[in-house]
Design a protein around this motif. Sequence first.
Motif, PDB file in Angstrom:
ATOM      1  N   THR A  66      -6.912  -6.066   1.907  1.00 35.38           N
ATOM      2  CA  THR A  66      -5.747  -6.147   0.734  1.00 35.38           C
ATOM      3  C   THR A  66      -5.989  -7.126  -0.098  1.00 35.38           C
ATOM      4  OG1 THR A  66      -4.295  -4.812   2.300  1.00 35.38           O
ATOM      5  CG2 THR A  66      -3.363  -5.958   0.475  1.00 35.38           C
ATOM      6  N   ARG A  69      -9.003  -6.819  -2.282  1.00 33.68           N
ATOM      7  CA  ARG A  69      -8.872  -5.632  -3.081  1.00 33.68           C
ATOM      8  C   ARG A  69      -7.851  -6.520  -4.496  1.00 33.68           C
ATOM      9  NH1 ARG A  69      -4.055  -1.930  -1.568  1.00 33.68           N
ATOM     10  NH2 ARG A  69      -2.893  -3.990  -2.096  1.00 33.68           N
ATOM     11  N   ASP A  70      -6.925  -7.224  -4.050  1.00 37.77           N
ATOM     12  CA  ASP A  70      -6.044  -7.987  -4.872  1.00 37.77           C
ATOM     13  C   ASP A  70      -6.990  -9.007  -5.661  1.00 37.77           C
ATOM     14  OD1 ASP A  70      -3.951  -6.428  -3.886  1.00 37.77           O
ATOM     15  OD2 ASP A  70      -3.079  -7.758  -2.762  1.00 37.77           O
ATOM     16  N   THR A 126      -8.515   2.723  -1.795  1.00 41.90           N
ATOM     17  CA  THR A 126      -7.972   1.357  -2.000  1.00 41.90           C
ATOM     18  C   THR A 126      -6.876   0.829  -1.246  1.00 41.90           C
ATOM     19  OG1 THR A 126      -7.058   2.054  -3.738  1.00 41.90           O
ATOM     20  CG2 THR A 126      -9.117   1.129  -4.064  1.00 41.90           C
ATOM     21  N   GLU A 127      -6.432   1.752  -0.547  1.00 43.84           N
ATOM     22  CA  GLU A 127      -5.053   1.799   0.161  1.00 43.84           C
ATOM     23  C   GLU A 127      -5.386   1.609   1.744  1.00 43.84           C
ATOM     24  OE1 GLU A 127      -1.852   1.014  -1.067  1.00 43.84           O
ATOM     25  OE2 GLU A 127      -2.864   1.167  -3.061  1.00 43.84           O
ATOM     26  N   TYR A 128      -4.929   0.429   2.352  1.00 38.06           N
ATOM     27  CA  TYR A 128      -5.479   0.177   3.831  1.00 38.06           C
ATOM     28  C   TYR A 128      -4.096   0.097   4.644  1.00 38.06           C
ATOM     29  CZ  TYR A 128      -9.277  -1.062   0.427  1.00 38.06           C
ATOM     30  OH  TYR A 128      -9.979  -1.148  -0.443  1.00 38.06           O
ATOM     31  N   LYS A 131       0.612   4.384   6.682  1.00 41.66           N
ATOM     32  CA  LYS A 131       1.637   4.898   5.832  1.00 41.66           C
ATOM     33  C   LYS A 131       3.090   4.525   6.893  1.00 41.66           C
ATOM     34  CE  LYS A 131      -0.487   8.127   2.946  1.00 41.66           C
ATOM     35  NZ  LYS A 131      -0.683   9.535   2.618  1.00 41.66           N
TER      36      LYS A 131
END
Length: 205
Positions: A66, A69-70, A126-128, A131
């Motif tokens: 994350t 990615r940011d 891109t989402e790690y 949920k």
Amino acid sequence: MLKEILSISGKPGLYRLVSKAKNLLVVESIADKKRVPAYAHDRVITLADVSIYSEEGDASIVEALTGIRDKEGGKQISFDFRKASSEELHEYFAAVMPTFDRAKVYPTDIKKILKWYNILVTAGITEYAPKVPAAPVSEEATSEEEAVSEEKEAKKPAAAKAVSATKSGKRKDTSATSSKATTKVKSTPKPSAPKKSVVGAKRGG
């Protein structure tokens, strides 16, 4: 998301599980979609089980991915990390994960994580973070809503009688009728469900 992504020892890249068979798994490469077998003797791990040494104990790889990615704006790594020095790698990784343990996380480890990140981003992943399921509505709140709804329904006949009496010229004390109708409504709230403790995911080695 990362629970579905596999790393297999001796095989480059990352994979998704397609199917299971006796003594082997059929996996698909995220990069080129080619399917290959992974046997029982292969070391297969999911990225969700990968942890990174930090000054505060083991940290999930989610934190590192994350952060990368940011920093990169959801794009691939902006420098050639394959040719970077140990100092450059440590400096970059400190920017995305400040608490990582410099003594235990080697440059080869950092390169592997950066390579994995590039593969994921190229595949549009891109989402790690896992949920979080929506919190269920408590039984107590539901019973209170039902009681209010029942009380409103009980008041409707009383109001209708009051309007009818007024039209016919007969005045009646509707407050008593309304009170009787209301007092008939009794709501016994159900006991609230015990709170469940949330247990974190198992950490990998």
